[in-house]
Design a protein around this motif. Structure first.
Motif, PDB file in Angstrom:
ATOM      1  N   THR A  32     128.383  63.982 -33.405  1.00 57.96           N
ATOM      2  CA  THR A  32     129.742  63.853 -33.271  1.00 57.96           C
ATOM      3  C   THR A  32     129.899  62.558 -32.501  1.00 57.96           C
ATOM      4  O   THR A  32     131.290  62.037 -32.991  1.00 57.96           O
ATOM      5  N   HIS A  33     129.065  62.458 -31.338  1.00 59.19           N
ATOM      6  CA  HIS A  33     129.571  61.015 -30.464  1.00 59.19           C
ATOM      7  C   HIS A  33     128.764  60.195 -31.212  1.00 59.19           C
ATOM      8  O   HIS A  33     128.992  58.860 -30.304  1.00 59.19           O
ATOM      9  N   LEU A 216     126.344  64.609 -22.164  1.00 57.27           N
ATOM     10  CA  LEU A 216     127.600  65.079 -20.682  1.00 57.27           C
ATOM     11  C   LEU A 216     129.070  64.767 -21.947  1.00 57.27           C
ATOM     12  O   LEU A 216     130.162  65.150 -21.324  1.00 57.27           O
ATOM     13  N   GLN A 217     129.057  64.121 -22.908  1.00 62.28           N
ATOM     14  CA  GLN A 217     130.734  63.650 -23.867  1.00 62.28           C
ATOM     15  C   GLN A 217     130.561  65.060 -24.898  1.00 62.28           C
ATOM     16  O   GLN A 217     131.682  65.792 -24.781  1.00 62.28           O
ATOM     17  N   HIS A 218     129.836  66.202 -24.919  1.00 67.03           N
ATOM     18  CA  HIS A 218     129.794  67.251 -25.844  1.00 67.03           C
ATOM     19  C   HIS A 218     130.355  68.296 -24.699  1.00 67.03           C
ATOM     20  O   HIS A 218     131.733  69.379 -25.441  1.00 67.03           O
ATOM     21  N   ALA A 219     129.830  68.037 -23.473  1.00 66.15           N
ATOM     22  CA  ALA A 219     130.640  69.238 -22.289  1.00 66.15           C
ATOM     23  C   ALA A 219     131.778  69.034 -21.852  1.00 66.15           C
ATOM     24  O   ALA A 219     132.403  70.833 -21.989  1.00 66.15           O
ATOM     25  N   THR A 220     132.635  67.987 -22.981  1.00 65.89           N
ATOM     26  CA  THR A 220     134.175  68.022 -22.512  1.00 65.89           C
ATOM     27  C   THR A 220     134.667  67.863 -24.322  1.00 65.89           C
ATOM     28  O   THR A 220     136.032  67.928 -24.095  1.00 65.89           O
ATOM     29  N   THR A 221     133.787  68.597 -25.078  1.00 67.45           N
ATOM     30  CA  THR A 221     134.648  68.258 -25.974  1.00 67.45           C
ATOM     31  C   THR A 221     135.148  69.878 -26.353  1.00 67.45           C
ATOM     32  O   THR A 221     134.320  70.762 -26.511  1.00 67.45           O
ATOM     33  N   ARG A 224     133.930  72.895 -31.278  1.00 68.77           N
ATOM     34  CA  ARG A 224     132.218  72.752 -31.227  1.00 68.77           C
ATOM     35  C   ARG A 224     132.132  73.764 -31.682  1.00 68.77           C
ATOM     36  O   ARG A 224     132.688  74.804 -30.559  1.00 68.77           O
ATOM     37  N   LEU A 225     130.509  74.219 -32.291  1.00 63.73           N
ATOM     38  CA  LEU A 225     129.970  75.445 -32.991  1.00 63.73           C
ATOM     39  C   LEU A 225     128.916  75.617 -31.540  1.00 63.73           C
ATOM     40  O   LEU A 225     129.068  76.415 -31.435  1.00 63.73           O
ATOM     41  N   PHE A 226     128.415  74.598 -30.779  1.00 67.75           N
ATOM     42  CA  PHE A 226     127.362  74.544 -30.221  1.00 67.75           C
ATOM     43  C   PHE A 226     128.149  74.661 -29.130  1.00 67.75           C
ATOM     44  O   PHE A 226     128.297  73.131 -28.109  1.00 67.75           O
ATOM     45  N   HIS A 227     126.892  75.267 -28.128  1.00 59.86           N
ATOM     46  CA  HIS A 227     126.848  74.586 -26.606  1.00 59.86           C
ATOM     47  C   HIS A 227     126.413  73.490 -26.676  1.00 59.86           C
ATOM     48  O   HIS A 227     126.879  72.303 -25.964  1.00 59.86           O
ATOM     49  N   ALA A 228     125.200  72.910 -27.110  1.00 56.14           N
ATOM     50  CA  ALA A 228     124.905  71.502 -26.797  1.00 56.14           C
ATOM     51  C   ALA A 228     123.598  71.204 -27.289  1.00 56.14           C
ATOM     52  O   ALA A 228     123.073  72.366 -28.806  1.00 56.14           O
TER      53      ALA A 228
END
Length: 228
Positions: A32-33, A216-221, A224-228
């Motif tokens: 994603t990022h 860190l970026q993913h946490a505010t997306t 999303r399908l997954f937590h991490a």
């Protein structure tokens, strides 16, 4: 306790109800990022084995040693946290730790190697135990040696990444299976690197800045399908 190899197969099974299906081993955040593609995944996996997984496996092995020695785990916990600076990744690990702890309490309700049982184990960790500390304790209780424990940590990460790609960028599942098989030598290198560790200060401190940044970026997306 049964055969160590059968226990290893059980604990490495993706169908185990511990919440591992909510994780992508960093693949979704990197796609994603960071523009990661399916063709990049083998190199991505190899990089994780040298860095992120080395921290996880090393922490698990040292935790196992401390549990068998009846030693406090607070230092191990601090060593892991210092090597995992991303708050979202620490939170994800604690979520997985709770899942493994629930499994452990069910399968081994009266663990012979834990002073005060699983509740005592949690107290010595100082807070919710993250995944590698629980895996280390579980290995001590279940009779898994350090080498098998490293293989468990490594195989789970590689297999999780491969499975995530099939959901994010569908391709032939045999290709993803081939990635897991080709990671075998790197996994064995990690066994040689981590299986003899006994002290928290010996846990590899191998940084993976982009993995941390993407988490860190993913946490505010929002999508999303997954937590991490």
């Amino acid at each position: 306790m049964g055969s160590p190899d059968l226990l290893l197969a059980l604990l490495a099974d993706a169908r185990l109800p511990v919440g591992g299906h909510t994780q992508s081993a960093g693949v979704e955040p990197a796609m994603t990022h960071g523009g990661l593609t399916a063709q990049d995944v083998p190199a991505f996996v190899a990089g994780r084995l040298r860095t992120v997984v080395a921290v996880e496996a090393g922490t698990a092995v040292v935790s196992r040693h401390h549990v068998l020695a009846g030693a406090d785990l607070a230092r191990v916990h601090r060593a892991w946290a210092a090597r995992t600076p991303s708050a979202p990744l620490r939170a994800a690990s604690e979520t997985l730790g709770r899942g493994y702890l629930r499994l452990a309490r069910t399968l081994w309700p009266d663990p012979p190697h834990l002073d005060g049982g699983w509740a005592g184990f949690e107290r010595t960790c100082g807070r919710t135990p993250p995944r590698p500390l629980v895996l280390g304790a579980l290995a001590a209780v279940a009779g898994l040696d350090a080498g098998r424990l490293v293989r468990l940590c490594a195989h789970e990460d590689v297999a999780t990444a491969a499975a995530a790609v099939l959901k994010l960028d569908p391709l032939d599942p045999l290709v993803a299976t081939g990635w897991v098989l080709r990671a075998h030598d790197a996994v064995e290198d990690l066994v040689d690197r981590c299986a003899r560790l006994t002290d928290p200060d010996e846990v590899p401190a191998t940084a993976a800045p982009l993995v941390e940044q993407f988490s860190l970026q993913h946490a505010t997306t929002r999508q999303r399908l997954f937590h991490a």
